[in-house]
Design a protein around this motif. Structure first.
Motif, mmCIF file in Angstrom:
data_model
loop_
_atom_site.group_PDB
_atom_site.id
_atom_site.type_symbol
_atom_site.label_atom_id
_atom_site.label_comp_id
_atom_site.label_asym_id
_atom_site.label_seq_id
_atom_site.Cartn_x
_atom_site.Cartn_y
_atom_site.Cartn_z
ATOM 1 N N ARG A 232 45.690 35.130 35.136
ATOM 2 C CA ARG A 232 45.763 33.768 34.230
ATOM 3 C C ARG A 232 45.920 32.478 34.967
ATOM 4 N N ASN A 233 46.796 32.460 36.028
ATOM 5 C CA ASN A 233 47.129 31.188 36.654
ATOM 6 C C ASN A 233 46.093 30.717 37.434
ATOM 7 N N MET A 234 45.147 31.632 38.140
ATOM 8 C CA MET A 234 44.018 31.502 38.958
ATOM 9 C C MET A 234 43.072 31.088 37.801
ATOM 10 N N PHE A 235 42.716 31.472 36.674
ATOM 11 C CA PHE A 235 41.812 31.249 35.950
ATOM 12 C C PHE A 235 41.875 29.526 35.507
ATOM 13 N N ASN A 236 43.143 29.419 35.221
ATOM 14 C CA ASN A 236 43.670 28.001 35.075
ATOM 15 C C ASN A 236 43.375 26.986 35.888
ATOM 16 N N ALA A 237 43.683 27.295 37.056
ATOM 17 C CA ALA A 237 43.576 26.443 38.182
ATOM 18 C C ALA A 237 41.719 26.331 38.579
ATOM 19 N N LEU A 238 41.146 27.332 38.378
ATOM 20 C CA LEU A 238 39.863 27.109 38.607
ATOM 21 C C LEU A 238 39.085 26.253 37.569
ATOM 22 N N ARG A 239 39.532 26.389 36.224
ATOM 23 C CA ARG A 239 38.956 25.438 35.558
ATOM 24 C C ARG A 239 39.012 24.057 35.807
ATOM 25 N N ASP A 240 40.411 23.546 36.300
ATOM 26 C CA ASP A 240 40.707 22.290 36.463
ATOM 27 C C ASP A 240 39.977 21.735 37.882
ATOM 28 N N GLN A 241 40.335 22.464 38.867
ATOM 29 C CA GLN A 241 39.412 21.842 40.057
ATOM 30 C C GLN A 241 39.580 22.981 41.205
ATOM 31 N N ILE A 242 38.838 22.792 42.175
ATOM 32 C CA ILE A 242 38.522 23.822 43.136
ATOM 33 C C ILE A 242 39.888 23.757 44.045
ATOM 34 N N ASP A 243 40.795 24.495 44.011
ATOM 35 C CA ASP A 243 42.039 24.581 44.833
ATOM 36 C C ASP A 243 41.955 25.533 45.955
ATOM 37 N N PRO A 244 41.978 25.214 47.186
ATOM 38 C CA PRO A 244 41.969 26.232 48.269
ATOM 39 C C PRO A 244 42.888 27.111 48.209
ATOM 40 N N THR A 245 43.963 27.141 47.627
ATOM 41 C CA THR A 245 45.157 28.060 47.417
ATOM 42 C C THR A 245 44.324 29.392 46.846
ATOM 43 N N ILE A 246 43.292 29.195 46.042
ATOM 44 C CA ILE A 246 42.735 30.331 45.349
ATOM 45 C C ILE A 246 41.937 31.028 46.572
ATOM 46 N N ALA A 247 41.304 30.444 47.463
ATOM 47 C CA ALA A 247 40.797 31.177 48.655
ATOM 48 C C ALA A 247 41.654 31.984 49.160
ATOM 49 N N SER A 248 42.887 31.696 49.459
ATOM 50 C CA SER A 248 44.062 32.258 50.229
ATOM 51 C C SER A 248 44.257 33.657 49.334
ATOM 52 N N ILE A 249 44.468 33.427 48.049
ATOM 53 C CA ILE A 249 44.679 34.630 47.182
ATOM 54 C C ILE A 249 43.585 35.595 47.186
ATOM 55 N N SER A 250 42.589 34.652 47.056
ATOM 56 C CA SER A 250 41.259 35.910 47.049
ATOM 57 C C SER A 250 41.140 36.756 48.335
ATOM 58 N N THR A 251 41.495 36.096 49.381
ATOM 59 C CA THR A 251 41.512 36.739 50.539
ATOM 60 C C THR A 251 42.320 38.008 50.429
ATOM 61 N N ILE A 252 43.784 37.731 50.161
ATOM 62 C CA ILE A 252 44.706 38.677 50.053
ATOM 63 C C ILE A 252 44.265 39.765 48.920
ATOM 64 N N MET A 253 43.676 39.249 48.199
ATOM 65 C CA MET A 253 43.109 40.275 47.028
ATOM 66 C C MET A 253 41.940 41.090 47.506
ATOM 67 N N ILE A 254 41.046 40.545 48.222
ATOM 68 C CA ILE A 254 39.905 41.412 48.845
ATOM 69 C C ILE A 254 40.605 42.501 49.833
ATOM 70 N N LEU A 255 41.545 42.116 50.501
ATOM 71 C CA LEU A 255 42.313 42.845 51.509
ATOM 72 C C LEU A 255 42.877 44.102 50.769
ATOM 73 N N VAL A 256 43.593 43.832 49.752
ATOM 74 C CA VAL A 256 44.354 44.973 49.027
ATOM 75 C C VAL A 256 43.345 45.692 48.345
ATOM 76 N N THR A 257 42.128 45.320 47.493
ATOM 77 C CA THR A 257 41.121 46.209 47.054
ATOM 78 C C THR A 257 40.416 47.062 48.018
ATOM 79 N N THR A 258 40.065 46.356 49.369
ATOM 80 C CA THR A 258 39.553 47.046 50.166
ATOM 81 C C THR A 258 40.323 48.118 50.863
#
Lengths: 274, 297
Positions: A232-258
Motif C-alpha cells: 500500500r505504501n509502495m503504491f502510494n509512493a509510486l503514484r506520486d514520484q519515482i522514489d529510489p527507495t522503492i528500488a531497494s525494497i524491490s531488490t529485497i522482495m526479489i531476493l525473498v521471492t527467489t
C-alpha cells in the motif's frame, strides 16, 4: 546449399530454419521477461536521486533510508505478519476444502468448487470495495484480522487448485487401505495421504504467503491507520514520484521471492529422489 | 423372502450411512465456504443492493441510467475492452512461440528456461510495474540505449500512455498464458507428429493441421484467464497509464475516493462483474472450467 534449413529438425515438426527463428525470438522474449525484473537490482545501489543505469556512484543510501524509516519498517512488519497468518489460515482451510471436494462425491461439490475459485475471477477492486463496506460494519477495518480474512479468500483458490490436482494423482486406495486396517479417517489422512502430497502443500503455502504479501488493491482499501501494508505504501509512493527507495525494497522482495522459489525446488527435488 | 427383506433394509441402511458419510466429508469444506461468504458473497451482494439506491436514498435506477447516458462512462468501458483485447492478443503472439520454444526443448533444459517465465511470475506486481516505469521514462534505459544505437534521435515518451500500459500488462500476463499452453503442448502424443510426417505432411502442414489444433484448449484457457484478469486490472494502468488509460476498476476507485459516490461505484462494479461472468459462462460451454483454474499457477 541451404536446403538443410528446410528439413525437419525435430519430431515436433519444426525445420532447422524454423528453429533458428524460434531461438532468436525466444531469446528476445526471455530478455523481455527477465531484464525488467532484474534491472532494478543494480539501480537500487545508486547514489543518485534519479534512477540510473549503470549507477555512476555506488551507495547503500536507499537501503539505509528504507531500514532507517519507521514508516517503511512498520509497513514491512505488517505485511510479513499478515502474509504468515494468511498462509497459516489459508493452507489448512484450503486443504480441508480440497479434501472434502475430492472425497464427497455429491452434485453440490461442483457448485462449491466454483464458489471457492470465484475470488480468482472477480475483479479485485470489487472484493476491495465490498470488503471495505462490510468491514466498517463489522468494525474490523484497518485491522490485521480483516486483512488476513480478505487475503485468505484470495489465496484459497490457489490452495484448492494445487491440492486438488495433487489429490487427482494420489491413489486414494492407499488411504482406504489404512482405514480398512482400523485407522480413523483423520489418522489415515495425516499418516498416509498428507506425507505424499506434502510438496503440493508446501507450494500452496508459499503461494498463499506470496498472494498476501504482494496484494495491493484490496490492501489499498482495508489496510491503513496503524496497519498499512508495504505494498500500500509502495503504491502510494509510486503514484506520486519515482522514489529510489522503492528500488531497494524491490531488490529485497526479489531476493525473498527467489529464495522461496529455491525452497520450493528443494522440496520438489526431495520428492523426485524418493 | 425374509432374507431378501432383511437385505433390502440393510442396503437402505448402508445407503443412508453412505449419505451421512458424504455429508460429513463435504462438511470439511465449511470453513472455506464460510470465509468466502463473509468476505466475498455478502460484500458483493451488498454492492448489488447499493447500486439500486439513488442519491435520495430510495430505490432507483439512476446509477445505471447514468452509465447509459454519459459518453464518458461508455468511453471507459470501451477503453477497458480495448486494453484487454490488445493485451490478450499481444500475450498470445508472444506467449505461444515461447511456450513452443520450451516444449521442444529436452525436459532438463526446459526447466532451466522455465525460470525466465517463473521469475516474473513470482516477483511482485508492483516491483515489475515500477521497473517498467523506470525503463520506459524519458531519461530511462530504453531511450538511452536507443539513442546510443542511433534508433532514434530524441527521447520518446513511452510511459504514461496506452503503450506503456500495454507493455507492462503484457509482461505481467505472459506467465498466465505460457504455463497452460506449455502444458497442452507437453501432453501431445509425439507419435502423432511422426505419423503426420510419415504420411507425407510437410513440417508446416503438420504443425498447423495436427499440432496447433491440439494446443488450442490450453491456449484458450490461458487467453481467457488473461482477458478476465485484464478486465479488472488496476495497478499497472494506474501507474503506467498516467491518467490517460482509465479502466472501469479505476473509475470505481475514483468514484469512492474522490466523490464518495457508492451508488455509482457499485453499479460500475456490478456491470463489470456481470460481464466477467457472462464471458466465463460462454467460455465454459467450450471449455472445462477446471482448465482455466489450472492456468492460475
Amino acid at each position: 546449399m541451404l536446403n538443410w534449413l528446410k528439413s525437419p529438425a525435430t519430431e515436433t515438426q519444426i525445420t532447422h530454419g524454423g528453429r533458428l527463428w524460434l531461438y532468436a525470438l525466444a531469446t528476445l522474449i526471455i530478455l523481455f521477461l527477465v531484464v525488467p525484473t532484474l534491472i532494478v537490482i543494480p539501480m537500487s545501489f545508486s547514489d543518485s536521486q534519479y534512477l540510473e543505469f549503470p549507477p555512476q556512484h555506488w551507495s547503500l543510501r536507499w537501503y539505509e533510508h528504507y531500514f532507517g524509516s519507521d514508516e517503511w519498517m512498520r509497513a514491512t512488519w505488517t505485511s510479513i505478519k499478515v502474509a504468515i497468518l494468511t498462509m497459516v489460515v489459508a493452507t489448512p482451510v484450503g486443504v480441508l476444502a480440497a479434501y472434502a471436494l475430492h472425497t464427497a462425491k455429491m452434485p453440490v461439490v461442483r457448485l462449491a468448487f466454483v464458489l471457492l475459485i470465484t475470488p480468482m475471477m472477480v475483479p479485485l477492486v470489487l472484493v476491495a470495495v465490498g470488503a471495505f463496506y462490510v468491514y466498517v460494519k463489522l468494525n474490523i477495518l484497518y485491522t490485521v484480522t480483516g486483512l488476513v480474512l480478505a487475503h485468505t479468500v484470495l489465496a484459497m483458490p490457489l490452495v484448492v487448485i494445487v491440492i486438488g490436482s495433487a489429490f487427482k494423482t494420489f491413489d486414494m486406495a492407499q488411504e482406504n487401505a489404512a482405514r480398512s486396517l482400523g485407522a480413523p479417517r483423520w489418522k489415515a489422512f495425516l499418516t498416509v495421504t498428507l506425507p505424499q502430497i506434502r510438496f503440493a502443500v508446501v507450494t500452496a503455502a508459499l503461494l498463499s504467503f506470496l498472494t498476501s504479501f504482494d496484494e495491493v488493491v484490496v490492501a489499498m482499501f482495508i489496510s491503513g491507520g496503524d496497519n498499512p501494508t508495504l505494498t500500500r505504501n509502495m503504491f502510494n509512493a509510486l503514484r506520486d514520484q519515482i522514489d529510489p527507495t522503492i528500488a531497494s525494497i524491490s531488490t529485497i522482495m526479489i531476493l525473498v521471492t527467489t529464495s522461496m522459489m529455491v525452497l520450493a525446488q528443494v522440496f520438489g527435488g526431495n520428492r523426485s529422489s524418493e | 423372502m425374509a432374507a431378501s427383506f432383511a437385505n433390502g433394509a440393510n442396503a437402505a441402511g448402508l445407503k443412508h450411512d453412505e449419505r451421512v458419510e458424504k455429508l460429513k466429508l463435504f462438511g470439511l469444506s465449511a470453513p472455506a465456504l464460510l470465509i468466502v461468504f463473509v468476505v466475498l458473497v455478502i460484500p458483493v451482494g451488498w454492492l448489488f443492493y447499493l447500486s439500486f439506491i439513488g442519491a435520495d436514498g430510495t430505490f432507483s435506477l439512476e446509477n445505471y441510467a447514468r452509465m447509459i447516458d454519459r459518453s464518458s462512462y461508455r468511453r471507459i468501458f470501451l477503453m477497458t475492452f480495448e486494453v484487454s483485447v490488445l493485451t490478450t492478443a499481444l500475450t498470445i503472439l508472444i506467449g505461444y512461440p515461447m511456450a513452443y520454444f520450451l516444449a521442444q526443448l529436452p525436459n532438463r533444459l526446459a526447466s532451466i528456461f522455465m525460470i525466465a517465465v517463473l521469475l516474473p511470475f513470482w516477483t511482485s506486481l508492483l516491483v515489475r510495474t515500477y521497473a517498467w516505469l523506470v525503463l520506459l521514462q524519458k531519461q530511462g534505459l530504453i531511450n538511452q540505449w536507443a539513442i546510443a544505437l542511433g534508433l532514434w534521435d530524441e527521447p520518446i515518451k513511452m510511459v504514461h500512455d496506452l503503450n506503456g500500459t500495454l507493455i507492462g500488462m503484457v509482461h505481467i500476463m505472459l506467465p498466465f498464458l505460457i504455463l497452460p499452453t506449455y502444458g497442452a503442448m507437453k501432453s501431445i502424443d509425439r507419435d502423432l507428429m511422426k505419423a503426420a510426417s510419415n504420411l507425407g505432411a510437410s513440417p508446416k502442414h503438420a504443425f498447423w493441421t495436427v499440432f496447433f489444433p491440439l494446443t488450442i484448449p490450453g491456449l484458450f484457457a490461458g487467453a481467457l484467464m488473461v482477458f478476465i484478469l485484464c478486465l479488472g486490472f488496476y495497478v499497472t494502468p494506474a501507474v503506467l497509464g498516467g491518467g490517460k488509460v482509465i479502466m472501469v476498476s479505476m473509475k470505481i476507485v475514483s468514484n469512492i475516493e474522490m466523490f464518495v459516490n457508492w451508488g455509482a461505484a457499485s453499479a460500475l462494479g456490478v456491470v463489470l462483474l456481470i460481464m466477467t461472468m457472462i464471458i466465463l459462462w460462454v467460455a465454459s460451454k467450450f471449455l472445462n472450467l477446471d482448465r482455466i483454474a489450472g492456468g492460475g499457477h
